[in-house]
Design a protein around this motif. Structure first.
Motif, PDB file in Angstrom:
ATOM      1  N   LEU A   1      19.736 -32.958  75.893  1.00 53.15           N
ATOM      2  CA  LEU A   1      18.670 -32.539  76.795  1.00 53.15           C
ATOM      3  C   LEU A   1      17.833 -33.727  77.231  1.00 53.15           C
ATOM      4  CD1 LEU A   1      16.916 -30.142  77.989  1.00 53.15           C
ATOM      5  CD2 LEU A   1      15.614 -30.273  75.851  1.00 53.15           C
ATOM      6  N   ALA A   2      17.538 -33.806  78.530  1.00 51.82           N
ATOM      7  CA  ALA A   2      16.580 -34.778  79.045  1.00 51.82           C
ATOM      8  C   ALA A   2      15.309 -34.032  79.405  1.00 51.82           C
ATOM      9  CB  ALA A   2      17.139 -35.492  80.269  1.00 51.82           C
ATOM     10  N   VAL A   3      14.185 -34.492  78.887  1.00 52.02           N
ATOM     11  CA  VAL A   3      12.879 -33.906  79.184  1.00 52.02           C
ATOM     12  C   VAL A   3      12.068 -34.920  79.990  1.00 52.02           C
ATOM     13  CG1 VAL A   3      10.734 -32.992  78.237  1.00 52.02           C
ATOM     14  CG2 VAL A   3      12.905 -32.532  77.073  1.00 52.02           C
ATOM     15  N   ILE A   4      11.588 -34.496  81.154  1.00 52.30           N
ATOM     16  CA  ILE A   4      10.775 -35.352  82.005  1.00 52.30           C
ATOM     17  C   ILE A   4       9.369 -34.764  82.066  1.00 52.30           C
ATOM     18  CG2 ILE A   4      10.487 -36.350  84.312  1.00 52.30           C
ATOM     19  CD1 ILE A   4      13.507 -36.105  84.699  1.00 52.30           C
ATOM     20  N   PRO A   5       8.408 -35.330  81.338  1.00 55.57           N
ATOM     21  CA  PRO A   5       7.030 -34.836  81.386  1.00 55.57           C
ATOM     22  C   PRO A   5       6.377 -35.235  82.718  1.00 55.57           C
ATOM     23  CG  PRO A   5       7.451 -36.126  79.390  1.00 55.57           C
ATOM     24  CD  PRO A   5       8.545 -36.414  80.356  1.00 55.57           C
ATOM     25  N   ALA A   6       5.666 -34.289  83.339  1.00 55.74           N
ATOM     26  CA  ALA A   6       5.037 -34.590  84.633  1.00 55.74           C
ATOM     27  C   ALA A   6       3.836 -33.675  84.831  1.00 55.74           C
ATOM     28  CB  ALA A   6       6.044 -34.418  85.765  1.00 55.74           C
ATOM     29  N   ARG A   7       2.693 -34.094  84.357  1.00 53.76           N
ATOM     30  CA  ARG A   7       1.503 -33.258  84.539  1.00 53.76           C
ATOM     31  C   ARG A   7       0.874 -33.520  85.905  1.00 53.76           C
ATOM     32  NH1 ARG A   7      -3.771 -35.096  83.027  1.00 53.76           N
ATOM     33  NH2 ARG A   7      -3.853 -37.333  82.628  1.00 53.76           N
ATOM     34  N   GLY A   8       0.045 -32.606  86.339  1.00 56.74           N
ATOM     35  CA  GLY A   8      -0.514 -32.705  87.674  1.00 56.74           C
ATOM     36  C   GLY A   8      -1.817 -33.471  87.768  1.00 56.74           C
ATOM     37  N   GLY A   9      -2.405 -33.853  86.645  1.00 54.96           N
ATOM     38  CA  GLY A   9      -3.757 -34.397  86.671  1.00 54.96           C
ATOM     39  C   GLY A   9      -3.864 -35.900  86.645  1.00 54.96           C
ATOM     40  N   SER A  10      -2.980 -36.622  87.323  1.00 57.68           N
ATOM     41  CA  SER A  10      -3.069 -38.077  87.351  1.00 57.68           C
ATOM     42  C   SER A  10      -4.392 -38.505  87.976  1.00 57.68           C
ATOM     43  CB  SER A  10      -1.904 -38.661  88.151  1.00 57.68           C
ATOM     44  OG  SER A  10      -2.014 -40.057  88.259  1.00 57.68           O
ATOM     45  N   LYS A  11      -5.088 -39.427  87.314  1.00 58.74           N
ATOM     46  CA  LYS A  11      -6.418 -39.827  87.754  1.00 58.74           C
ATOM     47  C   LYS A  11      -6.398 -41.093  88.623  1.00 58.74           C
ATOM     48  CE  LYS A  11      -8.782 -36.667  85.400  1.00 58.74           C
ATOM     49  NZ  LYS A  11      -7.671 -35.965  84.741  1.00 58.74           N
ATOM     50  N   ARG A  12      -5.742 -42.148  88.156  1.00 53.17           N
ATOM     51  CA  ARG A  12      -5.831 -43.428  88.864  1.00 53.17           C
ATOM     52  C   ARG A  12      -5.068 -43.414  90.192  1.00 53.17           C
ATOM     53  NH1 ARG A  12      -4.744 -47.185  83.633  1.00 53.17           N
ATOM     54  NH2 ARG A  12      -3.394 -45.407  83.181  1.00 53.17           N
ATOM     55  N   ILE A  13      -3.927 -42.744  90.216  1.00 58.46           N
ATOM     56  CA  ILE A  13      -3.191 -42.550  91.463  1.00 58.46           C
ATOM     57  C   ILE A  13      -2.987 -41.046  91.599  1.00 58.46           C
ATOM     58  CG2 ILE A  13      -1.109 -43.061  92.803  1.00 58.46           C
ATOM     59  CD1 ILE A  13      -0.721 -45.561  91.158  1.00 58.46           C
ATOM     60  N   PRO A  14      -3.838 -40.357  92.336  1.00 60.54           N
ATOM     61  CA  PRO A  14      -3.754 -38.893  92.432  1.00 60.54           C
ATOM     62  C   PRO A  14      -2.376 -38.423  92.898  1.00 60.54           C
ATOM     63  CG  PRO A  14      -5.816 -39.675  93.359  1.00 60.54           C
ATOM     64  CD  PRO A  14      -4.980 -40.900  93.079  1.00 60.54           C
ATOM     65  N   ARG A  15      -1.890 -37.380  92.219  1.00 60.77           N
ATOM     66  CA  ARG A  15      -0.589 -36.762  92.538  1.00 60.77           C
ATOM     67  C   ARG A  15       0.554 -37.778  92.432  1.00 60.77           C
ATOM     68  NH1 ARG A  15      -1.112 -32.107  91.338  1.00 60.77           N
ATOM     69  NH2 ARG A  15       0.462 -31.278  92.762  1.00 60.77           N
TER      70      ARG A  15
ATOM     71  N   MET B   1      24.971 -37.755  81.336  1.00 60.47           N
ATOM     72  CA  MET B   1      24.832 -37.855  79.895  1.00 60.47           C
ATOM     73  C   MET B   1      24.156 -36.638  79.281  1.00 60.47           C
ATOM     74  SD  MET B   1      26.117 -40.797  78.763  1.00 60.47           S
ATOM     75  CE  MET B   1      27.480 -40.309  79.809  1.00 60.47           C
ATOM     76  N   PHE B   2      23.634 -35.745  80.110  1.00 60.24           N
ATOM     77  CA  PHE B   2      22.836 -34.631  79.608  1.00 60.24           C
ATOM     78  C   PHE B   2      23.374 -33.297  80.116  1.00 60.24           C
ATOM     79  CE2 PHE B   2      20.143 -38.372  80.285  1.00 60.24           C
ATOM     80  CZ  PHE B   2      19.800 -38.642  78.963  1.00 60.24           C
ATOM     81  N   ASP B   3      23.347 -32.319  79.213  1.00 55.48           N
ATOM     82  CA  ASP B   3      23.763 -30.972  79.601  1.00 55.48           C
ATOM     83  C   ASP B   3      22.712 -30.303  80.470  1.00 55.48           C
ATOM     84  OD1 ASP B   3      26.242 -30.852  78.002  1.00 55.48           O
ATOM     85  OD2 ASP B   3      24.861 -31.009  76.312  1.00 55.48           O
ATOM     86  N   GLN B   4      21.445 -30.646  80.223  1.00 55.22           N
ATOM     87  CA  GLN B   4      20.348 -30.087  81.005  1.00 55.22           C
ATOM     88  C   GLN B   4      19.290 -31.171  81.230  1.00 55.22           C
ATOM     89  OE1 GLN B   4      20.228 -27.043  82.360  1.00 55.22           O
ATOM     90  NE2 GLN B   4      22.174 -26.423  81.450  1.00 55.22           N
ATOM     91  N   VAL B   5      18.699 -31.149  82.418  1.00 54.80           N
ATOM     92  CA  VAL B   5      17.574 -32.032  82.748  1.00 54.80           C
ATOM     93  C   VAL B   5      16.390 -31.128  83.038  1.00 54.80           C
ATOM     94  CG1 VAL B   5      16.676 -33.774  84.330  1.00 54.80           C
ATOM     95  CG2 VAL B   5      19.091 -33.824  83.662  1.00 54.80           C
ATOM     96  N   LEU B   6      15.392 -31.171  82.176  1.00 60.14           N
ATOM     97  CA  LEU B   6      14.263 -30.246  82.202  1.00 60.14           C
ATOM     98  C   LEU B   6      12.977 -30.996  82.526  1.00 60.14           C
ATOM     99  CD1 LEU B   6      13.522 -27.560  79.483  1.00 60.14           C
ATOM    100  CD2 LEU B   6      11.740 -29.134  80.204  1.00 60.14           C
ATOM    101  N   VAL B   7      12.211 -30.485  83.459  1.00 55.55           N
ATOM    102  CA  VAL B   7      10.893 -31.044  83.758  1.00 55.55           C
ATOM    103  C   VAL B   7       9.833 -30.164  83.121  1.00 55.55           C
ATOM    104  CG1 VAL B   7       9.198 -31.445  85.587  1.00 55.55           C
ATOM    105  CG2 VAL B   7      11.549 -32.253  85.861  1.00 55.55           C
ATOM    106  N   SER B   8       8.960 -30.782  82.341  1.00 58.97           N
ATOM    107  CA  SER B   8       7.849 -30.077  81.708  1.00 58.97           C
ATOM    108  C   SER B   8       6.578 -30.406  82.481  1.00 58.97           C
ATOM    109  CB  SER B   8       7.699 -30.522  80.247  1.00 58.97           C
ATOM    110  OG  SER B   8       6.506 -30.014  79.691  1.00 58.97           O
ATOM    111  N   THR B   9       6.032 -29.414  83.179  1.00 59.17           N
ATOM    112  CA  THR B   9       4.842 -29.638  83.984  1.00 59.17           C
ATOM    113  C   THR B   9       3.895 -28.451  83.903  1.00 59.17           C
ATOM    114  OG1 THR B   9       4.029 -30.235  86.192  1.00 59.17           O
ATOM    115  CG2 THR B   9       5.897 -28.704  86.092  1.00 59.17           C
ATOM    116  N   ASP B  10       2.631 -28.735  84.175  1.00 54.98           N
ATOM    117  CA  ASP B  10       1.619 -27.686  84.255  1.00 54.98           C
ATOM    118  C   ASP B  10       1.300 -27.341  85.702  1.00 54.98           C
ATOM    119  OD1 ASP B  10       0.534 -30.325  84.581  1.00 54.98           O
ATOM    120  OD2 ASP B  10      -1.456 -29.434  84.523  1.00 54.98           O
TER     121      ASP B  10
END
Length: 247
Positions: A3-17, A41-50
């Protein structure tokens, strides 16, 4: 399952979005998603975001977004490891794609790693096959200048050496030092779940050349990264990683 997990939250401060801001013609996160997918290399590529917009963009580029990350794991204080553990727990509890087998290898790939290529992920996985007892393999880079000769500066501009005993030594007489490249962390699912430290003797530093490493925290960083990225796209092949030393 790998599994590949790509964390990507929406609240970036220094460079918005930042995670979906256009970078050389594509949303930033698209480059990380495509590197993971094209590596095969991965069976699944998952993005974890809010963030619903990030989730939509990630899905457009082929990633799975099976859940929206809780707000409690999307603040400025939440570390990456906690986000990966949450994804592992969710996948396990929901038996998500259970037909692909139990979770074995989990990679955390940063959404802001456009200089990462599918070929480098393939090389990292090949190194993993040689040393399966490791907890993690992570991307790292050599410091361009000996950190032992760093300086402090006070409010008046006066300086003092951080390591007085090293300031007068030749660069070649000082131990080489490295830093985390902030691109990927390949680990065993159990190592993530048990919160084992990434930076330890049970990890292997996968060295990247300096031209493939760029923090992207400011607009100047962003412009430099885009220029590097344009050069990399014109390369015939990415450089090979150094093989690990035999025990």
């Amino acid at each position: 399952m790998k599994l590949a997990v790509i964390p990507a939250r929406g609240g970036s401060k220094r460079i918005p979005r930042k995670n979906i801001k256009l970078f050389n013609g594509k949303p930033m996160i698209a480059w990380s998603i495509e590197a993971a997918l094209y590596s095969k290399m991965f069976d699944q590529v998952l993005v974890s975001t809010d963030d619903a917009e990030i989730a939509e963009v990630a899905a457009q580029y082929g990633a799975a977004v099976p859940f929206i990350r809780p707000a409690t794991l999307a603040d400025d204080l939440t570390g990456t490891s906690a986000v990966v553990r949450h994804a592992i727990d969710w996948v396990t509890q929901q038996q998500w794609h259970a037909e692909q087998g139990p979770l074995d290898i989990v990679a955390c790939i940063y959404a802001t790693a456009p200089l990462l290529s599918a070929a480098l992920l393939q090389q990292a996985m090949a190194l993993w096959a040689q040393q399966p007892a490791l907890d993690y393999i992570f991307s790292g880079c050599r410091f361009s200048f000996p950190i032992q000769r760093a300086l402090y500066r006070d409010a008046n501009g006066a300086v003092a050496p951080v390591q007085p005993d090293a300031i007068g030594k030749r660069s070649q007489d000082l131990t080489e030092t490295f830093h985390d490249a902030g691109q990927f962390y390949l680990g065993r699912a159990q190592s993530w779940s048990e919160a084992r430290p990434v930076f330890s003797k049970s990890s292997y530093l996968f060295e990247l050349p300096q031209h493939l490493v760029q923090d992207i925290d400011t607009l100047d960083d962003w412009r430099r990264a885009e220029l590097l990225h344009q050069l990399i796209l014109n390369q015939v092949a990415p450089p090979s990683a150094k093989p690990p030393k035999a025990d």
